[in-house]
Design a protein around this motif. Structure first.
Motif, mmCIF file in Angstrom:
data_model
loop_
_atom_site.group_PDB
_atom_site.id
_atom_site.type_symbol
_atom_site.label_atom_id
_atom_site.label_comp_id
_atom_site.label_asym_id
_atom_site.label_seq_id
_atom_site.Cartn_x
_atom_site.Cartn_y
_atom_site.Cartn_z
ATOM 1 N N THR A 1 -1.321 16.973 0.676
ATOM 2 C CA THR A 1 -0.502 18.059 1.227
ATOM 3 C C THR A 1 0.087 18.950 0.139
ATOM 4 N N ARG A 2 0.219 18.430 -1.062
ATOM 5 C CA ARG A 2 0.838 19.135 -2.188
ATOM 6 C C ARG A 2 2.261 19.589 -1.847
ATOM 7 N N ASN A 3 2.942 18.767 -1.064
ATOM 8 C CA ASN A 3 4.306 19.075 -0.652
ATOM 9 C C ASN A 3 5.018 17.741 -0.462
ATOM 10 N N ALA A 4 6.045 17.492 -1.286
ATOM 11 C CA ALA A 4 6.654 16.160 -1.336
ATOM 12 C C ALA A 4 7.243 15.735 0.014
ATOM 13 N N GLU A 5 7.916 16.676 0.653
ATOM 14 C CA GLU A 5 8.610 16.329 1.891
ATOM 15 C C GLU A 5 7.615 16.006 3.012
ATOM 16 N N LEU A 6 6.643 16.905 3.129
ATOM 17 C CA LEU A 6 5.590 16.729 4.124
ATOM 18 C C LEU A 6 4.847 15.416 3.896
ATOM 19 N N THR B 1 0.815 -1.211 0.000
ATOM 20 C CA THR B 1 0.000 0.000 0.000
ATOM 21 C C THR B 1 0.855 1.270 0.000
ATOM 22 N N VAL B 2 2.145 1.121 0.291
ATOM 23 C CA VAL B 2 3.003 2.308 0.403
ATOM 24 C C VAL B 2 2.950 3.226 -0.833
ATOM 25 N N PRO B 3 3.039 2.689 -2.056
ATOM 26 C CA PRO B 3 2.984 3.608 -3.209
ATOM 27 C C PRO B 3 1.692 4.432 -3.254
ATOM 28 N N ALA B 4 0.577 3.772 -2.971
ATOM 29 C CA ALA B 4 -0.700 4.487 -2.992
ATOM 30 C C ALA B 4 -0.769 5.522 -1.863
ATOM 31 N N LEU B 5 -0.195 5.177 -0.722
ATOM 32 C CA LEU B 5 -0.195 6.134 0.396
ATOM 33 C C LEU B 5 0.617 7.369 0.039
ATOM 34 N N ARG B 6 1.738 7.153 -0.659
ATOM 35 C CA ARG B 6 2.566 8.303 -1.059
ATOM 36 C C ARG B 6 1.804 9.202 -2.019
ATOM 37 N N ARG B 7 1.090 8.592 -2.942
ATOM 38 C CA ARG B 7 0.310 9.362 -3.907
ATOM 39 C C ARG B 7 -0.774 10.176 -3.196
ATOM 40 N N TYR B 8 -1.489 9.508 -2.305
ATOM 41 C CA TYR B 8 -2.572 10.175 -1.578
ATOM 42 C C TYR B 8 -2.011 11.312 -0.719
ATOM 43 N N ALA B 9 -0.921 11.025 -0.017
ATOM 44 C CA ALA B 9 -0.341 12.044 0.868
ATOM 45 C C ALA B 9 0.145 13.245 0.069
ATOM 46 N N ARG B 10 0.716 12.984 -1.105
ATOM 47 C CA ARG B 10 1.215 14.089 -1.919
ATOM 48 C C ARG B 10 0.068 14.986 -2.374
ATOM 49 N N ALA B 11 -1.018 14.352 -2.815
ATOM 50 C CA ALA B 11 -2.154 15.138 -3.280
ATOM 51 C C ALA B 11 -2.818 15.872 -2.116
#
Lengths: 261, 163
Positions: free
Chosen positions: B23-28, B11-21
């Motif tokens: 927060t709209r901030n890669a680091e955060l 699920t990690v890849p999907a979580l990264r995608r969701y989190a990026r959208a």
């Protein structure tokens, strides 16, 4: 927006776009859209929005995951917990535990609200968790009534969290005489019979981070939010207690401020 | 529990995608994912079956909400990134437009919309993640879409062309 007499509802339009429309309504919605171009345009716009969102973000899921997400590494290296703002509650709790202990020794002359409320809550916890037949006044099966009743008595819109995810069922709750007015008290029970309680009391203390207190075979976490003091008490397993308190905090925190004037 | 670890890992890849959208901030976003994983692994013993994916989305959504709340209590510490070159056109401008449109939404609306259109969750799953009735999820979706449309129509009429 769609007017009220329409045979197709606003929600149905969204369900149609998201593939959630029941099969027997799909044709009706499509036919209706055929004769309502302004709504067909809205639907097209929503689809374009979804396409734009996917076009912007989908690629991130195809990137190789950074090494920091190696689960073995996280499982072994995550102590003490890494705290970004989001996890600050837990961090505050770990630090606050120490502060709490120091405060405990230093404040014998003038007990703080933290001292008073945790003492009250742990007292109630000890008395009631051993009760087999009458642990609560109102059963957890009457949750709406319980919430309404306790909220009315405290004059505060209480949130009684659902802790199923933390493995706990709501046993129920009761009203207690508190040091500064009525207090509410809810009990939860886990699979192996372990019990946790949440004590609620109005307070004029400012917001605080979580603080920890242990003693007498029980432990408690205390915090204040929006004019209400919370004490989560349970067996003295710090990590489990933190998980339960965090789950409760997340749900209480989720809702908007509820203090009445 | 191998199944649990595997479920989290896939699920990690999907979580990264969701989190990026979200927060709209890669680091955060990656910090949020990491915190979610830490929390999930620590809570492994509390996971009594069910859909691991939904559970992880729930943790991440709650962590982000808490993060925003704690930020709201403090004066702003960080300038909002804005390195947009004016007069850009084409797909890059479109990508920035949708990012900005997402930024105008209330947090719960943004999460609901992203969980549905980006992560492909059902309304029922989103209701569970957000801890609200399905009707509330649908209202959030409707408001999110209306606001995005208003934003794009008002600010950047050209986005209509972006598919």
């Amino acid at each position: 927006m769609i007017d009220r007499d329409s045979p197709v509802t606003e929600h149905e339009l969204h369900a149609y776009v998201d593939g959630e429309i029941p099969a027997d309504r799909r044709n009706a919605v499509e036919a209706w859209l055929g004769s309502h171009p302004e709504h067909a345009a809205r639907v097209a716009h929503w689809r374009a929005q979804a396409d734009a969102i996917r076009a912007r973000y989908d690629a991130i899921a195809s990137e190789p995951a950074p090494a920091r997400f190696d689960l073995d590494k996280i499982a072994h290296a995550s102590r003490p917990w890494r705290a970004v703002a989001a996890a600050a509650v837990i961090a505050a709790f770990l630090v606050g535990g120490v502060v709490g202990w120091m405060a405990h020794g230093a404040s014998a002359a003038a007990p703080s609200r933290f001292d008073v409320f945790t003492a009250e809550a742990l007292g109630a916890h000890k008395v009631y968790v051993v009760e087999v037949r009458h642990p609560v006044e109102v059963s957890g099966s009457e949750r709406p009534h319980l919430v309404q009743w306790l909220s009315k008595r405290l004059d505060y819109e209480l949130r009684i969290p659902d802790l199923e995810r933390a493995g706990l069922k709501l046993v129920g709750g009761r009203l207690l005489p508190g040091p500064f007015g009525p207090a509410a008290f809810c009990m939860y029970e886990g699979a192996s019979g372990e019990r946790f309680t949440i004590y609620y009391a109005r307070t004029d203390s400012p917001q605080t981070a979580m603080r920890y207190r242990a003693g007498d075979g029980f432990a408690a976490l205390y915090w204040v939010e929006n004019g209400l003091a919370y004490v989560v008490s349970g067996p003295p397993e710090r990590e489990r207690l933190a998980n339960v308190a965090q789950a409760a905090y997340d749900q209480i925190d989720k809702a908007a401020p509820a203090a009445k004037p | 529990m191998v199944g649990f670890r595997q479920g989290v890992e896939t699920t990690v890849p999907a979580l990264r995608r969701y989190a990026r959208a979200l927060t709209r901030n890669a680091e955060l976003a990656d910090d949020l994912v990491q915190d979610t994983l830490v929390r999930a692994l620590r809570s492994e013993h509390l996971f009594h079956g069910g859909d691991i994916r939904s559970w992880l989305y729930t943790i991440l959504t709650n962590l982000n909400r808490n993060r925003l709340r704690s930020l709201a209590r403090r004066p702003p510490m960080q300038a909002i990134e804005d390195n947009d070159a004016p007069d850009m056109t084409g797909p890059e401008a479109g990508a920035r437009d949708i990012e900005r449109a997402l930024a105008v939404l209330a947090e719960d609306q943004r999460a609901a919309l992203l969980l549905v259109v980006l992560e492909g969750l059902t309304y029922r799953e989103v209701a569970e993640v957000q801890g609200v009735p399905i009707g509330t999820v649908m209202s959030r979706l409707a408001r999110a879409r209306m606001q995005i449309r208003a934003y794009l129509d008002g600010e950047r009429p050209t986005l209509r062309r972006v598919k």
